[in-house]
Scaffold this motif. Structure first.
Motif, PDB file in Angstrom:
ATOM      1  N   GLN A 291     -30.370   3.416 -52.822  1.00  0.00           N
ATOM      2  CA  GLN A 291     -29.506   4.495 -52.502  1.00  0.00           C
ATOM      3  C   GLN A 291     -28.468   4.212 -52.071  1.00  0.00           C
ATOM      4  O   GLN A 291     -28.163   3.453 -50.944  1.00  0.00           O
ATOM      5  N   VAL A 292     -27.204   4.850 -52.181  1.00  0.00           N
ATOM      6  CA  VAL A 292     -25.804   4.277 -51.990  1.00  0.00           C
ATOM      7  C   VAL A 292     -25.601   5.407 -50.925  1.00  0.00           C
ATOM      8  O   VAL A 292     -25.824   6.336 -50.702  1.00  0.00           O
ATOM      9  N   GLN A 293     -25.012   4.797 -49.963  1.00  0.00           N
ATOM     10  CA  GLN A 293     -24.560   5.412 -48.576  1.00  0.00           C
ATOM     11  C   GLN A 293     -23.032   4.918 -48.143  1.00  0.00           C
ATOM     12  O   GLN A 293     -23.057   3.553 -48.179  1.00  0.00           O
ATOM     13  N   LEU A 294     -22.203   5.911 -47.979  1.00  0.00           N
ATOM     14  CA  LEU A 294     -21.016   5.549 -47.471  1.00  0.00           C
ATOM     15  C   LEU A 294     -20.823   6.327 -46.148  1.00  0.00           C
ATOM     16  O   LEU A 294     -20.912   7.622 -46.153  1.00  0.00           O
ATOM     17  N   VAL A 295     -20.648   5.566 -45.247  1.00  0.00           N
ATOM     18  CA  VAL A 295     -20.684   6.239 -43.891  1.00  0.00           C
ATOM     19  C   VAL A 295     -19.101   5.955 -43.067  1.00  0.00           C
ATOM     20  O   VAL A 295     -18.622   4.896 -42.772  1.00  0.00           O
ATOM     21  N   GLU A 296     -18.557   7.242 -43.005  1.00  0.00           N
ATOM     22  CA  GLU A 296     -17.127   6.948 -42.359  1.00  0.00           C
ATOM     23  C   GLU A 296     -17.081   7.220 -40.919  1.00  0.00           C
ATOM     24  O   GLU A 296     -18.035   7.872 -40.347  1.00  0.00           O
ATOM     25  N   SER A 297     -16.146   6.692 -40.266  1.00  0.00           N
ATOM     26  CA  SER A 297     -16.104   6.819 -38.710  1.00  0.00           C
ATOM     27  C   SER A 297     -14.674   6.744 -38.472  1.00  0.00           C
ATOM     28  O   SER A 297     -14.061   6.012 -39.268  1.00  0.00           O
ATOM     29  N   GLY A 298     -14.366   6.968 -37.059  1.00  0.00           N
ATOM     30  CA  GLY A 298     -13.045   6.674 -36.558  1.00  0.00           C
ATOM     31  C   GLY A 298     -12.097   7.768 -36.468  1.00  0.00           C
ATOM     32  O   GLY A 298     -11.070   7.882 -36.004  1.00  0.00           O
ATOM     33  N   GLY A 299     -12.428   9.168 -37.270  1.00  0.00           N
ATOM     34  CA  GLY A 299     -11.649  10.249 -36.975  1.00  0.00           C
ATOM     35  C   GLY A 299     -11.420  10.820 -35.631  1.00  0.00           C
ATOM     36  O   GLY A 299     -12.651  10.611 -34.709  1.00  0.00           O
ATOM     37  N   SER A 300     -10.396  11.444 -35.272  1.00  0.00           N
ATOM     38  CA  SER A 300     -10.344  11.875 -33.986  1.00  0.00           C
ATOM     39  C   SER A 300      -9.173  12.860 -33.844  1.00  0.00           C
ATOM     40  O   SER A 300      -8.467  13.159 -34.967  1.00  0.00           O
ATOM     41  N   PHE A 301      -8.817  13.275 -32.703  1.00  0.00           N
ATOM     42  CA  PHE A 301      -7.630  13.970 -32.515  1.00  0.00           C
ATOM     43  C   PHE A 301      -6.678  13.272 -31.912  1.00  0.00           C
ATOM     44  O   PHE A 301      -6.955  12.307 -30.917  1.00  0.00           O
ATOM     45  N   VAL A 302      -5.402  13.141 -32.390  1.00  0.00           N
ATOM     46  CA  VAL A 302      -4.482  12.263 -31.847  1.00  0.00           C
ATOM     47  C   VAL A 302      -2.949  12.906 -31.990  1.00  0.00           C
ATOM     48  O   VAL A 302      -2.853  13.828 -32.929  1.00  0.00           O
ATOM     49  N   GLN A 303      -1.975  12.544 -30.993  1.00  0.00           N
ATOM     50  CA  GLN A 303      -0.809  13.135 -30.900  1.00  0.00           C
ATOM     51  C   GLN A 303       0.046  12.544 -32.188  1.00  0.00           C
ATOM     52  O   GLN A 303      -0.192  11.404 -32.493  1.00  0.00           O
ATOM     53  N   ALA A 304       1.063  13.235 -32.439  1.00  0.00           N
ATOM     54  CA  ALA A 304       1.971  12.777 -33.522  1.00  0.00           C
ATOM     55  C   ALA A 304       2.720  11.488 -33.039  1.00  0.00           C
ATOM     56  O   ALA A 304       3.077  11.349 -31.988  1.00  0.00           O
ATOM     57  N   GLY A 305       2.721  10.601 -34.141  1.00  0.00           N
ATOM     58  CA  GLY A 305       3.132   9.093 -33.754  1.00  0.00           C
ATOM     59  C   GLY A 305       1.968   8.083 -33.168  1.00  0.00           C
ATOM     60  O   GLY A 305       2.375   6.892 -33.022  1.00  0.00           O
ATOM     61  N   GLY A 306       1.097   8.581 -33.012  1.00  0.00           N
ATOM     62  CA  GLY A 306      -0.233   7.934 -32.578  1.00  0.00           C
ATOM     63  C   GLY A 306      -0.882   7.025 -33.771  1.00  0.00           C
ATOM     64  O   GLY A 306      -0.333   7.104 -35.025  1.00  0.00           O
ATOM     65  N   SER A 307      -1.731   6.486 -33.561  1.00  0.00           N
ATOM     66  CA  SER A 307      -2.782   5.731 -34.566  1.00  0.00           C
ATOM     67  C   SER A 307      -4.108   5.851 -34.558  1.00  0.00           C
ATOM     68  O   SER A 307      -4.644   6.078 -33.316  1.00  0.00           O
ATOM     69  N   LEU A 308      -4.943   5.487 -35.668  1.00  0.00           N
ATOM     70  CA  LEU A 308      -6.305   5.674 -35.710  1.00  0.00           C
ATOM     71  C   LEU A 308      -6.529   4.636 -36.891  1.00  0.00           C
ATOM     72  O   LEU A 308      -5.913   4.303 -37.700  1.00  0.00           O
ATOM     73  N   ARG A 309      -7.829   3.983 -36.535  1.00  0.00           N
ATOM     74  CA  ARG A 309      -8.355   3.119 -37.591  1.00  0.00           C
ATOM     75  C   ARG A 309      -9.876   3.973 -38.224  1.00  0.00           C
ATOM     76  O   ARG A 309     -10.520   4.024 -37.396  1.00  0.00           O
ATOM     77  N   LEU A 310      -9.705   4.177 -39.393  1.00  0.00           N
ATOM     78  CA  LEU A 310     -11.087   4.772 -39.855  1.00  0.00           C
ATOM     79  C   LEU A 310     -11.724   3.623 -40.613  1.00  0.00           C
ATOM     80  O   LEU A 310     -11.185   2.584 -40.980  1.00  0.00           O
ATOM     81  N   SER A 311     -12.987   3.670 -40.605  1.00  0.00           N
ATOM     82  CA  SER A 311     -14.059   2.799 -40.822  1.00  0.00           C
ATOM     83  C   SER A 311     -15.047   3.143 -41.997  1.00  0.00           C
ATOM     84  O   SER A 311     -15.295   4.550 -41.817  1.00  0.00           O
ATOM     85  N   CYS A 312     -15.354   2.494 -43.088  1.00  0.00           N
ATOM     86  CA  CYS A 312     -16.487   3.246 -43.921  1.00  0.00           C
ATOM     87  C   CYS A 312     -17.439   1.976 -44.178  1.00  0.00           C
ATOM     88  O   CYS A 312     -17.035   0.909 -44.823  1.00  0.00           O
ATOM     89  N   ALA A 313     -18.585   2.398 -43.823  1.00  0.00           N
ATOM     90  CA  ALA A 313     -19.501   1.153 -44.026  1.00  0.00           C
ATOM     91  C   ALA A 313     -20.505   1.629 -45.315  1.00  0.00           C
ATOM     92  O   ALA A 313     -20.838   2.630 -45.222  1.00  0.00           O
ATOM     93  N   ALA A 314     -20.637   0.511 -46.179  1.00  0.00           N
ATOM     94  CA  ALA A 314     -21.276   0.949 -47.358  1.00  0.00           C
ATOM     95  C   ALA A 314     -22.778   0.213 -47.308  1.00  0.00           C
ATOM     96  O   ALA A 314     -22.894  -0.853 -46.996  1.00  0.00           O
ATOM     97  N   SER A 315     -23.665   0.678 -48.043  1.00  0.00           N
ATOM     98  CA  SER A 315     -24.727   0.140 -48.402  1.00  0.00           C
ATOM     99  C   SER A 315     -25.279   0.710 -49.554  1.00  0.00           C
ATOM    100  O   SER A 315     -25.013   1.647 -50.124  1.00  0.00           O
TER     101      SER A 315
END
Length: 115
Positions: free
Chosen positions: A1-25
């Motif tokens: 069974q394929v699973q892709l699980v994203e994380s890291g989304g959030s609320f941020v102000q313009a000019g800011g940074s985020l890192r998204l992750s996707c763990a696959a199995s």
């Protein structure tokens, strides 16, 4: 069974940074082309970035120079580093895996950028 699980989304102000992750199995990750797509309210899902098994990357014009996609095959994980975020980057971000033409999708993670 394929699973892709994203994380890291959030609320941020313009000019800011985020890192998204996707763990696959459930897939042969080292052979998979991985990508990120996004869908803003009322718009179609669009391509953001991709990285193939040889770590060759490709970016949408809208994010070139601001976003960086990378992968860690030892962790079966793909990342999206997003810098200099803009309000127009607000969307649900989806992880995509493609093996031999068969696409798989994660459930998405919300990124909201305020002005």
């Amino acid at each position: 069974q394929v699973q892709l699980v994203e994380s890291g989304g959030s609320f941020v102000q313009a000019g800011g940074s985020l890192r998204l992750s996707c763990a696959a199995s459930g897939i042969a990750f080292t052979y998979a082309a991985m990508g990120w797509y996004r869908q803003a309210p009322g718009k179609q899902r669009e391509f953001v970035a991709s990285i193939n098994r040889f770590s060759i990357t490709n970016y949408a014009d809208a994010v070139k120079g601001r976003f960086t996609i990378s992968r860690d095959d030892a962790k079966n994980t793909v990342y999206l580093q997003m810098n200099s975020l803009k309000p127009e980057d607000t969307a649900v971000y989806y992880c995509n895996a493609n093996i031999a033409g068969q696409p798989y999708w994660g459930q998405g993670t919300q990124v909201t950028v305020s002005s």
